[in-house]
Design a protein around this motif. Structure first.
Motif, mmCIF file in Angstrom:
data_model
loop_
_atom_site.group_PDB
_atom_site.id
_atom_site.type_symbol
_atom_site.label_atom_id
_atom_site.label_comp_id
_atom_site.label_asym_id
_atom_site.label_seq_id
_atom_site.Cartn_x
_atom_site.Cartn_y
_atom_site.Cartn_z
ATOM 1 N N ALA A 156 0.824 -1.158 -0.082
ATOM 2 C CA ALA A 156 -0.159 -0.254 -0.039
ATOM 3 C C ALA A 156 1.000 1.243 0.179
ATOM 4 N N ALA A 157 2.047 1.149 0.320
ATOM 5 C CA ALA A 157 2.822 2.427 0.373
ATOM 6 C C ALA A 157 3.352 2.695 -1.053
ATOM 7 N N ASP A 158 3.091 1.967 -1.901
ATOM 8 C CA ASP A 158 3.441 2.499 -3.315
ATOM 9 C C ASP A 158 2.457 3.454 -3.881
ATOM 10 N N THR A 159 1.219 3.432 -3.412
ATOM 11 C CA THR A 159 0.035 4.087 -3.669
ATOM 12 C C THR A 159 0.254 5.616 -2.838
ATOM 13 N N MET A 160 1.228 5.585 -2.430
ATOM 14 C CA MET A 160 1.058 7.217 -1.416
ATOM 15 C C MET A 160 1.898 8.134 -1.989
ATOM 16 N N ARG A 161 1.556 9.429 -1.765
ATOM 17 C CA ARG A 161 2.283 10.526 -2.418
ATOM 18 C C ARG A 161 2.908 11.397 -1.202
ATOM 19 N N VAL A 162 3.986 12.201 -1.235
ATOM 20 C CA VAL A 162 4.457 13.012 -0.596
ATOM 21 C C VAL A 162 3.508 14.080 -0.149
ATOM 22 N N GLY A 163 3.292 14.413 1.149
ATOM 23 C CA GLY A 163 2.327 15.451 1.311
ATOM 24 C C GLY A 163 0.775 14.888 1.818
ATOM 25 N N GLU A 164 0.892 13.509 1.788
ATOM 26 C CA GLU A 164 -0.593 12.630 2.025
ATOM 27 C C GLU A 164 -0.463 12.638 3.527
ATOM 28 N N ARG A 165 -1.848 13.054 4.038
ATOM 29 C CA ARG A 165 -2.186 12.931 5.590
ATOM 30 C C ARG A 165 -2.461 11.637 5.913
ATOM 31 N N LEU A 166 -1.863 11.116 7.003
ATOM 32 C CA LEU A 166 -2.471 9.750 7.188
ATOM 33 C C LEU A 166 -2.660 9.797 9.002
ATOM 34 N N ARG A 167 -3.337 8.611 9.394
ATOM 35 C CA ARG A 167 -3.899 8.782 10.728
ATOM 36 C C ARG A 167 -3.369 7.398 11.359
ATOM 37 N N ILE A 168 -2.553 7.555 12.504
ATOM 38 C CA ILE A 168 -2.007 6.286 13.479
ATOM 39 C C ILE A 168 -2.797 6.239 14.534
ATOM 40 N N LEU A 169 -3.119 4.761 14.772
ATOM 41 C CA LEU A 169 -3.800 4.395 16.062
ATOM 42 C C LEU A 169 -2.616 4.003 16.985
ATOM 43 N N PRO A 170 -2.436 4.577 17.881
ATOM 44 C CA PRO A 170 -1.209 4.159 18.721
ATOM 45 C C PRO A 170 -1.199 3.010 19.411
ATOM 46 N N ASN A 171 -0.046 2.324 19.743
ATOM 47 C CA ASN A 171 -0.154 1.257 20.476
ATOM 48 C C ASN A 171 -0.626 1.516 21.853
ATOM 49 N N HIS A 172 0.010 2.306 22.605
ATOM 50 C CA HIS A 172 -0.370 2.573 23.745
ATOM 51 C C HIS A 172 -0.676 4.122 24.343
ATOM 52 N N ALA A 173 -2.001 4.233 24.496
ATOM 53 C CA ALA A 173 -2.220 5.920 24.676
ATOM 54 C C ALA A 173 -1.426 6.372 25.953
ATOM 55 N N CYS A 174 -1.081 5.719 26.889
ATOM 56 C CA CYS A 174 -0.458 6.583 28.077
ATOM 57 C C CYS A 174 0.762 7.079 27.627
ATOM 58 N N GLY A 175 1.604 6.193 27.077
ATOM 59 C CA GLY A 175 3.121 6.500 26.626
ATOM 60 C C GLY A 175 3.122 7.679 25.730
ATOM 61 N N VAL A 176 2.003 7.524 24.703
ATOM 62 C CA VAL A 176 1.911 8.596 23.720
ATOM 63 C C VAL A 176 1.550 10.050 24.133
ATOM 64 N N VAL A 177 0.526 9.943 25.101
ATOM 65 C CA VAL A 177 0.157 11.447 25.763
ATOM 66 C C VAL A 177 1.175 11.947 26.339
ATOM 67 N N ASN A 178 2.124 11.255 27.186
ATOM 68 C CA ASN A 178 3.256 11.807 27.748
ATOM 69 C C ASN A 178 4.320 12.380 26.990
ATOM 70 N N MET A 179 4.268 12.100 25.483
ATOM 71 C CA MET A 179 5.294 12.898 24.727
ATOM 72 C C MET A 179 4.666 14.135 24.227
ATOM 73 N N TRP A 180 3.536 14.437 24.516
ATOM 74 C CA TRP A 180 3.129 15.807 24.022
ATOM 75 C C TRP A 180 2.700 16.968 25.003
ATOM 76 N N SER A 181 2.953 18.246 24.595
ATOM 77 C CA SER A 181 2.557 19.294 25.428
ATOM 78 C C SER A 181 1.286 19.841 24.901
ATOM 79 N N ARG A 182 0.627 19.640 23.924
ATOM 80 C CA ARG A 182 -0.428 20.119 23.486
ATOM 81 C C ARG A 182 -1.338 18.864 22.541
ATOM 82 N N VAL A 183 -2.575 18.727 22.941
ATOM 83 C CA VAL A 183 -3.472 17.796 22.133
ATOM 84 C C VAL A 183 -4.694 18.571 21.654
ATOM 85 N N ALA A 184 -4.806 18.417 20.230
ATOM 86 C CA ALA A 184 -6.020 18.956 19.661
ATOM 87 C C ALA A 184 -7.571 17.982 20.009
#
Length: 366
Positions: free
Chosen positions: A321-349
């Motif tokens: 599927a990576a071969d169909t992607m283009r530079v500048g395309e936005r993607l969405r990632i579902l994190p493995n572990h929410a707790c660890g991810v939130v701790n990386m960020w100072s601002r959340v939308a």
């Protein structure tokens, strides 16, 4: 109105309606069962989320660090549980000071720490509520059943402390593979062992007011054993890819995603993105070697695409599927572990559908 596509990437995003639905569903499930709900604050680290959980019926909060304790105290919350050991003099001073402001329970698993905390609290003229941690299979911290009686007796007999109850973290459930029914059986078995320890302590003439369990993998099993009085799930507020893999939730209840942009497609079946371990943490899946799940706008995993490599500010997606992607395309990632991810960020939308309705700031990130 700002829309999510107007925000530069990488950006961490919470779907407010999904989060609120998760909060209400867990509160109602525990309320119906007569179980006190004390969510773990380390998942969200956001006062705005804690207020929503409290308004839905949470009796208080569980904290991983004293910085979290102090942030919640500053926000006006007055019934907290620090599920960690006050092994240093500085931590004991802070937990004593916290109990001058509100009820802040502390967890520990040794008579040595009971004696140190009791002496220092008594000298300060403060009584600290204590829970004894019992190991029901995680093998991290916590006493056996036989040891629990001795620790509970020390708490019950010394000035400066009093026994609030016992607790476990059945974190071993997060490492299970296989059917959800087997995980539920393991959750109930852990709680049964904990309740047995409570009964043993009571047989020794010591009151055990609270029997507390705590995990999101076990949210639908561990709390519902007779004798359990409190549940402390954390990740349920957002859920994540690990919880989806464990069967704790469905994809349409996952409220936390990282939005990222493709920055390079020069290699066959590879696409580089502008998010790595500083955006997602290095907490991998317990079932495969990935850093999260790439999903489409509907939240469905993208076929033939795996997030298998991550550097500090770069990630690499692999698969046809990576071969169909283009530079500048936005993607969405579902994190493995929410707790660890939130701790990386100072601002959340915070979004409703695609509209950005607020920006929240995680606190006490360490």
């Amino acid at each position: 109105m700002t829309r999510i596509e107007d925000l530069d990437t990488p950006v961490l995003v919470i779907d407010r309606s999904r989060m609120d639905a998760n909060i209400q569903a867990m509160a109602e499930r525990m309320r119906t069962a007569g179980i006190a709900l004390r969510p773990h604050f380390k998942t969200s680290k956001m006062i705005e989320v804690a207020k929503r959980q409290h308004d839905a019926g949470a009796v208080g909060f569980t904290c991983a660090t004293l910085n979290e304790v102090e942030a919640l105290l500053d926000a006006g919350f007055d019934d907290l549980f620090w599920a960690h050991a006050p092994a240093t003099p500085a931590k004991r001073r802070r937990i004593i000071d916290a109990n001058r402001r509100a009820r802040v329970i502390v967890g520990l698993d040794s008579t040595e720490l009971v004696e140190l905390l009791a002496a220092e609290a008594d000298t300060a003229g403060v009584t600290v509520p204590v829970r004894v941690e019992v190991d029901t299979g995680l093998r991290r911290t916590g006493v056996t059943g036989d040891q629990a009686v001795a620790v509970a007796r020390a708490v019950a007999t010394l000035p400066g402390v009093h026994l609030d109850g016992i607790y476990m973290h059945e974190g071993q459930l997060a490492s299970m593979r296989g059917e959800r029914d087997a995980l539920r059986d393991a959750g109930r078995a852990a709680s049964t062992a904990l309740v047995t320890v409570a009964e043993t302590i009571r047989d020794a003439g010591i009151d055990v007011p609270t029997v507390s369990v705590g995990s999101t993998p076990g949210w639908d099993s561990a709390p519902f054993v007779d004798g359990v009085t409190e549940a402390r799930p954390g990740t349920y507020v957002f859920f994540d890819a690990n919880q989806w893999r464990l069967g704790s939730t469905s994809l349409d209840r996952c409220a936390l995603h990282l939005h990222t942009t493709v920055i390079s497609t020069v290699r066959l079946q590879e696409a580089a993105i502008d998010a790595g371990i500083k955006a997602l943490s290095s907490d991998g899946s317990n079932r495969d070697n990935t850093f999260g799940v790439v999903v489409d706008d509907a939240g469905t995993p993208v076929a033939e695409l795996d997030f298998t490599r991550a550097y500090e500010e770069h990630g690499v997606l692999d698969g046809p599927a990576a071969d169909t992607m283009r530079v500048g395309e936005r993607l969405r990632i579902l994190p493995n572990h929410a707790c660890g991810v939130v701790n990386m960020w100072s601002r959340v939308a915070i979004v409703d559908d695609t509209d950005v309705v607020d920006l929240w700031n995680p606190v006490a990130r360490y």
